[in-house]
Write a protein that holds these residues in place. Sequence first.
Motif, short mmCIF file in Angstrom:
data_model
loop_
_atom_site.label_atom_id
_atom_site.label_comp_id
_atom_site.label_asym_id
_atom_site.label_seq_id
_atom_site.Cartn_x
_atom_site.Cartn_y
_atom_site.Cartn_z
N TRP A 181 33.49 6.32 -23.68
CA TRP A 181 34.01 6.01 -25.38
C TRP A 181 34.46 4.83 -24.96
O TRP A 181 34.94 4.23 -25.84
N ASN A 182 35.34 3.48 -24.28
CA ASN A 182 36.21 2.70 -24.29
C ASN A 182 35.19 1.78 -24.69
O ASN A 182 35.68 0.14 -24.74
N THR A 183 33.97 1.60 -24.14
CA THR A 183 32.52 0.61 -24.07
C THR A 183 31.91 0.84 -25.32
O THR A 183 31.17 -0.03 -25.46
N ARG A 184 31.77 1.46 -26.18
CA ARG A 184 31.45 1.60 -27.10
C ARG A 184 31.95 0.73 -28.17
O ARG A 184 32.92 0.17 -28.26
N ILE A 185 31.50 -0.14 -29.80
CA ILE A 185 31.57 -0.71 -30.48
C ILE A 185 31.42 0.74 -31.66
O ILE A 185 30.58 1.54 -32.10
N GLY A 186 31.73 -0.04 -32.72
CA GLY A 186 31.35 0.92 -34.20
C GLY A 186 29.76 0.39 -34.27
O GLY A 186 29.35 -0.22 -34.20
N LYS A 187 29.53 0.87 -35.56
CA LYS A 187 27.68 0.73 -35.95
C LYS A 187 27.96 -1.11 -36.48
O LYS A 187 28.46 -1.19 -37.39
N ILE A 188 26.84 -1.01 -35.77
CA ILE A 188 26.40 -2.30 -35.90
C ILE A 188 24.85 -2.24 -36.15
O ILE A 188 24.01 -2.48 -35.39
N VAL A 189 24.55 -3.31 -37.26
CA VAL A 189 22.61 -2.77 -37.79
C VAL A 189 22.50 -4.27 -38.32
O VAL A 189 22.89 -4.98 -38.39
N GLU A 190 21.60 -4.62 -37.40
CA GLU A 190 20.99 -6.18 -36.81
C GLU A 190 20.11 -6.23 -38.50
O GLU A 190 18.85 -5.03 -38.51
N VAL A 191 19.83 -6.69 -39.36
CA VAL A 191 19.08 -6.98 -40.31
C VAL A 191 18.87 -8.24 -41.32
O VAL A 191 19.56 -9.19 -40.66
N GLU A 192 17.45 -8.14 -41.02
CA GLU A 192 16.74 -10.08 -40.95
C GLU A 192 17.28 -10.69 -43.08
O GLU A 192 17.17 -9.66 -43.44
N GLU A 193 17.91 -11.56 -42.39
CA GLU A 193 18.24 -12.27 -43.24
C GLU A 193 17.42 -11.78 -44.91
O GLU A 193 18.12 -12.49 -45.45
N SER A 194 15.67 -12.26 -44.97
CA SER A 194 15.43 -11.76 -45.62
C SER A 194 15.75 -10.72 -46.86
O SER A 194 16.05 -11.09 -47.75
N VAL A 195 16.06 -9.35 -45.77
CA VAL A 195 16.20 -8.15 -45.84
C VAL A 195 17.36 -8.22 -46.84
O VAL A 195 17.83 -7.88 -48.17
N LEU A 196 18.33 -8.71 -46.37
CA LEU A 196 19.82 -9.16 -47.00
C LEU A 196 19.38 -10.00 -48.49
O LEU A 196 19.75 -9.21 -49.63
N VAL A 197 18.51 -10.71 -49.17
CA VAL A 197 18.82 -11.18 -49.77
C VAL A 197 18.14 -10.47 -50.55
O VAL A 197 18.56 -10.63 -51.51
N ASP A 198 16.30 -10.07 -50.38
CA ASP A 198 16.61 -8.74 -51.17
C ASP A 198 17.29 -7.48 -51.81
O ASP A 198 17.47 -8.05 -52.77
N VAL A 199 17.95 -7.28 -50.93
CA VAL A 199 18.90 -6.39 -51.31
C VAL A 199 20.03 -6.85 -52.46
O VAL A 199 20.62 -6.41 -53.48
N LEU A 200 20.39 -7.63 -52.27
CA LEU A 200 21.94 -8.04 -53.34
C LEU A 200 20.43 -8.99 -54.17
O LEU A 200 21.51 -8.56 -55.41
N VAL A 201 19.41 -9.42 -54.52
CA VAL A 201 18.97 -9.21 -55.45
C VAL A 201 18.43 -8.50 -56.31
O VAL A 201 18.90 -8.41 -57.64
#
Length: 95
Positions: free
Chosen positions: A66-86
């Motif tokens: 429990w103490n070594t868990r981190i919240g949800k982290i999703v790795e996404v390539e920058e090009s995918v993020l740019v496409d989503v934002l557009v």
Amino acid sequence: MADLKPCPFCGNTGYGVSVITEQEMAEMSDGEGSNGGWYVICSANAGGCGSNSGWAQTTEKATEKWNTRIGKIVEVEESVLVDVLVRLNKLEKGK
């Protein structure tokens, strides 16, 4: 036993985050019996989100998980993020 950190997903602390037996976990989910073991749970009954550490053989291992868990982290390539934002920008403008 080490202190439990707040829930990494909803921030719940205090008695809402606790170590429970596998039997207690099974009873909460209408499951059957148990083979022993432990979980740390963020109790939905105490304002939490219901997440848990996953099964462990000891309270110490459940607490460590429990103490070594981190919240949800999703790795996404920058090009995918740019496409989503557009696309979102176009939707906002009604195009």
